[in-house]
Design a protein around this motif. Structure first.
Motif, PDB file in Angstrom:
ATOM      1  N   GLU A 218       0.814  -1.187   0.000  1.00  0.00           N
ATOM      2  CA  GLU A 218       0.000   0.000   0.000  1.00  0.00           C
ATOM      3  C   GLU A 218       0.872   1.271   0.000  1.00  0.00           C
ATOM      4  O   GLU A 218       0.507   2.296   0.539  1.00  0.00           O
ATOM      5  CB  GLU A 218      -0.948   0.010   1.207  1.00  0.00           C
ATOM      6  N   GLU A 219       2.034   1.210  -0.603  1.00  0.00           N
ATOM      7  CA  GLU A 219       2.893   2.385  -0.715  1.00  0.00           C
ATOM      8  C   GLU A 219       3.766   2.242  -1.952  1.00  0.00           C
ATOM      9  O   GLU A 219       3.807   1.183  -2.582  1.00  0.00           O
ATOM     10  CB  GLU A 219       3.770   2.523   0.527  1.00  0.00           C
ATOM     11  N   ARG A 220       4.446   3.314  -2.329  1.00  0.00           N
ATOM     12  CA  ARG A 220       5.327   3.266  -3.485  1.00  0.00           C
ATOM     13  C   ARG A 220       6.768   3.519  -3.042  1.00  0.00           C
ATOM     14  O   ARG A 220       7.023   4.198  -2.050  1.00  0.00           O
ATOM     15  CB  ARG A 220       4.913   4.309  -4.537  1.00  0.00           C
ATOM     16  N   ASN A 221       7.714   2.974  -3.810  1.00  0.00           N
ATOM     17  CA  ASN A 221       9.119   3.180  -3.489  1.00  0.00           C
ATOM     18  C   ASN A 221       9.647   4.413  -4.203  1.00  0.00           C
ATOM     19  O   ASN A 221       8.899   5.152  -4.848  1.00  0.00           O
ATOM     20  CB  ASN A 221       9.934   1.931  -3.845  1.00  0.00           C
ATOM     21  N   GLN A 222      10.952   4.651  -4.120  1.00  0.00           N
ATOM     22  CA  GLN A 222      11.538   5.855  -4.707  1.00  0.00           C
ATOM     23  C   GLN A 222      11.433   5.876  -6.225  1.00  0.00           C
ATOM     24  O   GLN A 222      11.474   6.931  -6.843  1.00  0.00           O
ATOM     25  CB  GLN A 222      13.007   5.967  -4.277  1.00  0.00           C
ATOM     26  N   GLU A 223      11.283   4.732  -6.837  1.00  0.00           N
ATOM     27  CA  GLU A 223      11.140   4.675  -8.292  1.00  0.00           C
ATOM     28  C   GLU A 223       9.699   4.878  -8.736  1.00  0.00           C
ATOM     29  O   GLU A 223       9.384   4.811  -9.925  1.00  0.00           O
ATOM     30  CB  GLU A 223      11.646   3.327  -8.832  1.00  0.00           C
TER      31      GLU A 223
ATOM     32  N   LEU B 105      -4.011   3.421  -3.709  1.00  0.00           N
ATOM     33  CA  LEU B 105      -2.590   3.726  -3.634  1.00  0.00           C
ATOM     34  C   LEU B 105      -2.346   5.239  -3.632  1.00  0.00           C
ATOM     35  O   LEU B 105      -1.487   5.743  -2.902  1.00  0.00           O
ATOM     36  CB  LEU B 105      -1.865   3.081  -4.815  1.00  0.00           C
ATOM     37  N   GLU B 106      -3.107   5.961  -4.437  1.00  0.00           N
ATOM     38  CA  GLU B 106      -2.934   7.418  -4.522  1.00  0.00           C
ATOM     39  C   GLU B 106      -3.269   8.094  -3.199  1.00  0.00           C
ATOM     40  O   GLU B 106      -2.594   9.050  -2.790  1.00  0.00           O
ATOM     41  CB  GLU B 106      -3.805   7.967  -5.655  1.00  0.00           C
ATOM     42  N   VAL B 107      -4.307   7.622  -2.526  1.00  0.00           N
ATOM     43  CA  VAL B 107      -4.671   8.196  -1.229  1.00  0.00           C
ATOM     44  C   VAL B 107      -3.564   7.942  -0.211  1.00  0.00           C
ATOM     45  O   VAL B 107      -3.164   8.845   0.530  1.00  0.00           O
ATOM     46  CB  VAL B 107      -6.009   7.608  -0.729  1.00  0.00           C
ATOM     47  N   VAL B 108      -3.042   6.722  -0.194  1.00  0.00           N
ATOM     48  CA  VAL B 108      -1.972   6.384   0.743  1.00  0.00           C
ATOM     49  C   VAL B 108      -0.726   7.225   0.452  1.00  0.00           C
ATOM     50  O   VAL B 108      -0.089   7.760   1.364  1.00  0.00           O
ATOM     51  CB  VAL B 108      -1.647   4.887   0.683  1.00  0.00           C
ATOM     52  N   ASP B 109      -0.364   7.351  -0.825  1.00  0.00           N
ATOM     53  CA  ASP B 109       0.802   8.157  -1.199  1.00  0.00           C
ATOM     54  C   ASP B 109       0.671   9.585  -0.704  1.00  0.00           C
ATOM     55  O   ASP B 109       1.591  10.165  -0.115  1.00  0.00           O
ATOM     56  CB  ASP B 109       0.964   8.166  -2.728  1.00  0.00           C
ATOM     57  N   ALA B 110      -0.510  10.189  -0.963  1.00  0.00           N
ATOM     58  CA  ALA B 110      -0.721  11.587  -0.591  1.00  0.00           C
ATOM     59  C   ALA B 110      -0.718  11.761   0.924  1.00  0.00           C
ATOM     60  O   ALA B 110      -0.130  12.715   1.452  1.00  0.00           O
ATOM     61  CB  ALA B 110      -2.037  12.084  -1.177  1.00  0.00           C
ATOM     62  N   ALA B 111      -1.338  10.834   1.640  1.00  0.00           N
ATOM     63  CA  ALA B 111      -1.421  10.943   3.092  1.00  0.00           C
ATOM     64  C   ALA B 111      -0.041  10.829   3.736  1.00  0.00           C
ATOM     65  O   ALA B 111       0.259  11.517   4.717  1.00  0.00           O
ATOM     66  CB  ALA B 111      -2.356   9.879   3.647  1.00  0.00           C
ATOM     67  N   ARG B 112       0.816   9.982   3.177  1.00  0.00           N
ATOM     68  CA  ARG B 112       2.127   9.749   3.797  1.00  0.00           C
ATOM     69  C   ARG B 112       3.117  10.881   3.549  1.00  0.00           C
ATOM     70  O   ARG B 112       4.170  10.918   4.174  1.00  0.00           O
ATOM     71  CB  ARG B 112       2.697   8.422   3.304  1.00  0.00           C
ATOM     72  N   LYS B 113       2.767  11.811   2.684  1.00  0.00           N
ATOM     73  CA  LYS B 113       3.627  12.976   2.510  1.00  0.00           C
ATOM     74  C   LYS B 113       3.615  13.858   3.753  1.00  0.00           C
ATOM     75  O   LYS B 113       4.603  14.533   4.054  1.00  0.00           O
ATOM     76  CB  LYS B 113       3.169  13.769   1.289  1.00  0.00           C
TER      77      LYS B 113
ATOM     78  N   ARG C 230      -1.637   4.512   8.044  1.00  0.00           N
ATOM     79  CA  ARG C 230      -1.868   3.100   7.764  1.00  0.00           C
ATOM     80  C   ARG C 230      -3.357   2.829   7.636  1.00  0.00           C
ATOM     81  O   ARG C 230      -4.162   3.347   8.394  1.00  0.00           O
ATOM     82  CB  ARG C 230      -1.316   2.226   8.883  1.00  0.00           C
ATOM     83  N   THR C 231      -3.703   1.978   6.679  1.00  0.00           N
ATOM     84  CA  THR C 231      -5.086   1.550   6.522  1.00  0.00           C
ATOM     85  C   THR C 231      -5.199   0.033   6.655  1.00  0.00           C
ATOM     86  O   THR C 231      -6.269  -0.527   6.417  1.00  0.00           O
ATOM     87  CB  THR C 231      -5.637   1.974   5.153  1.00  0.00           C
ATOM     88  N   MET C 232      -4.111  -0.611   7.010  1.00  0.00           N
ATOM     89  CA  MET C 232      -4.119  -2.052   7.250  1.00  0.00           C
ATOM     90  C   MET C 232      -2.930  -2.412   8.139  1.00  0.00           C
ATOM     91  O   MET C 232      -1.900  -1.737   8.105  1.00  0.00           O
ATOM     92  CB  MET C 232      -4.083  -2.835   5.935  1.00  0.00           C
TER      93      MET C 232
ATOM     94  N   VAL D 177      -9.758   8.186   9.838  1.00  0.00           N
ATOM     95  CA  VAL D 177      -8.387   8.026   9.334  1.00  0.00           C
ATOM     96  C   VAL D 177      -8.283   8.488   7.880  1.00  0.00           C
ATOM     97  O   VAL D 177      -7.292   9.112   7.484  1.00  0.00           O
ATOM     98  CB  VAL D 177      -7.940   6.551   9.457  1.00  0.00           C
ATOM     99  N   VAL D 178      -9.297   8.193   7.072  1.00  0.00           N
ATOM    100  CA  VAL D 178      -9.192   8.425   5.633  1.00  0.00           C
ATOM    101  C   VAL D 178     -10.020   9.601   5.120  1.00  0.00           C
ATOM    102  O   VAL D 178      -9.744  10.113   4.025  1.00  0.00           O
ATOM    103  CB  VAL D 178      -9.573   7.160   4.835  1.00  0.00           C
ATOM    104  N   LEU D 179     -11.018  10.066   5.872  1.00  0.00           N
ATOM    105  CA  LEU D 179     -11.862  11.147   5.373  1.00  0.00           C
ATOM    106  C   LEU D 179     -11.086  12.426   5.041  1.00  0.00           C
ATOM    107  O   LEU D 179     -11.443  13.118   4.080  1.00  0.00           O
ATOM    108  CB  LEU D 179     -12.985  11.452   6.376  1.00  0.00           C
ATOM    109  N   PRO D 180     -10.012  12.775   5.795  1.00  0.00           N
ATOM    110  CA  PRO D 180      -9.262  13.977   5.406  1.00  0.00           C
ATOM    111  C   PRO D 180      -8.492  13.815   4.093  1.00  0.00           C
ATOM    112  O   PRO D 180      -8.010  14.806   3.537  1.00  0.00           O
ATOM    113  CB  PRO D 180      -8.288  14.173   6.579  1.00  0.00           C
ATOM    114  N   HIS D 181      -8.366  12.600   3.591  1.00  0.00           N
ATOM    115  CA  HIS D 181      -7.509  12.346   2.432  1.00  0.00           C
ATOM    116  C   HIS D 181      -8.265  11.907   1.180  1.00  0.00           C
ATOM    117  O   HIS D 181      -7.652  11.728   0.125  1.00  0.00           O
ATOM    118  CB  HIS D 181      -6.470  11.276   2.785  1.00  0.00           C
ATOM    119  N   ALA D 182      -9.563  11.713   1.270  1.00  0.00           N
ATOM    120  CA  ALA D 182     -10.345  11.262   0.121  1.00  0.00           C
ATOM    121  C   ALA D 182     -11.754  11.848   0.215  1.00  0.00           C
ATOM    122  O   ALA D 182     -12.334  11.881   1.298  1.00  0.00           O
ATOM    123  CB  ALA D 182     -10.410   9.736   0.070  1.00  0.00           C
ATOM    124  N   PRO D 183     -12.315  12.322  -0.907  1.00  0.00           N
ATOM    125  CA  PRO D 183     -13.645  12.956  -0.888  1.00  0.00           C
ATOM    126  C   PRO D 183     -14.775  11.937  -0.825  1.00  0.00           C
ATOM    127  O   PRO D 183     -15.705  11.957  -1.636  1.00  0.00           O
ATOM    128  CB  PRO D 183     -13.650  13.735  -2.205  1.00  0.00           C
ATOM    129  N   ILE D 184     -14.696  11.040   0.139  1.00  0.00           N
ATOM    130  CA  ILE D 184     -15.622   9.911   0.202  1.00  0.00           C
ATOM    131  C   ILE D 184     -17.056  10.372   0.419  1.00  0.00           C
ATOM    132  O   ILE D 184     -17.986   9.927  -0.271  1.00  0.00           O
ATOM    133  CB  ILE D 184     -15.188   8.946   1.315  1.00  0.00           C
TER     134      ILE D 184
END
Length: 269
Positions: free
Chosen positions: A1-6, A44-52, A58-60, A139-146
């Motif tokens: 649920e995250e992306r690496n440097q590449e 994945l996009e929500v997790v990426d943006a939140a971790r900045k 974490r969502t799991m 946890v996720v409402l601030p990061h996604a327009p759910i």
């Protein structure tokens, strides 16, 4: 649920496989003309943006089994991808005028006295029940327009004097809202109201029914099939008992899903 440097999915190799799998499923859907909803990339996009801003987001717990917050993200991505309607209902009242409008709802018994606006509202559907507690929707409402994408459950009051107003439903104060927010259309989905309480009770009953069905399949039916006892009287008796429980719970769900009329008051705070 995250992306690496590449910029590729990080973590286990399973994430790389999921991205390939998602692409193949999309291709097959296009070839066969069936709907496709991509839940992998929006998640994945929500997790990426939140971790900045929150590296510990974490969502799991283990990269495989989502928390309720993760399931909420998955449901949002799937329903949005399938074109789910965002509107639950909307009710509009104009202060100082006997003027009301409603969509998928009805407004009756509208009255104004001593600066208090009162009316009865009855909707055709309930707001979306959001998972509560630790690792829930917060946890996720601030990061996604759910809520905006899937549960537009609006109250609009125009013509109010500038200030803050208590929203009272069935005699209990549920929130204090600015006149500007009420004029723009305030979404009640995240407020503690009789409607959201009913939606939570409905969801709890659905989960209870699903757990009975799971036990029927996992604890009784599958072991009986493996043991060659699918047709034994004892197996059939256990299945019949669980089926009766499921039918009874479905009847409770049928009643809980029906919206009820509620008395609203808009009072100066």
């Amino acid at each position: 649920e995250e992306r690496n440097q590449e910029g590729q999915p990080a973590g286990s190799a399973y994430n790389h496989m999921l991205e390939k799998y998602s692409a193949v499923v999309k291709e097959v859907a296009m070839e066969t003309g069936v709907p496709f909803a991509d839940q992998f990339h929006p998640y994945l996009e929500v997790v990426d943006a939140a971790r900045k801003t929150n590296p510990g987001f974490r969502t799991m717990p283990d990269g495989v089994h989502p928390y309720p917050s993760g399931h909420l993200l998955m449901a949002w991505a799937i329903l949005k991808g399938l074109g789910a309607d965002s509107m639950v209902s909307t009710a509009t009242v104009e202060a100082g005028r006997q003027s009301t409008r409603a969509l998928r709802a009805s407004i009756t018994e509208h009255a104004e006295q001593n600066g208090v606006i009162a009316f009865t509202r009855e909707d055709t559907a309930l707001p979306w029940p959001l998972p509560q507690g630790m690792n829930g929707a917060d946890v996720v409402l601030p990061h996604a327009p759910i809520v905006n994408d899937l549960s537009r459950y609006l109250l609009t009051v125009t013509g109010l004097k500038d200030g803050r107003y208590d929203v009272v439903i069935d005699g209990a104060k549920c929130a204090t809202v600015s006149s500007a927010d009420l004029a723009a259309g305030w979404n009640l989905t995240t407020a503690d109201t009789p409607m959201t309480q009913q939606a939570q009770a409905l969801m709890a009953k659905v989960i209870e029914k699903n757990n009975v069905f799971f036990n029927r399949w996992r604890q009784v039916q599958v072991p009986a099939i493996v043991a060659g006892k699918a047709d034994d009287p004892d197996t059939k008796s256990k299945l019949d008992l669980l089926d009766q429980q499921i039918v009874a719970l479905e009847a409770e769900i049928e009643q809980l899903r029906k919206p009820k009329p509620h008395r609203f008051e808009i009072r100066p705070a």
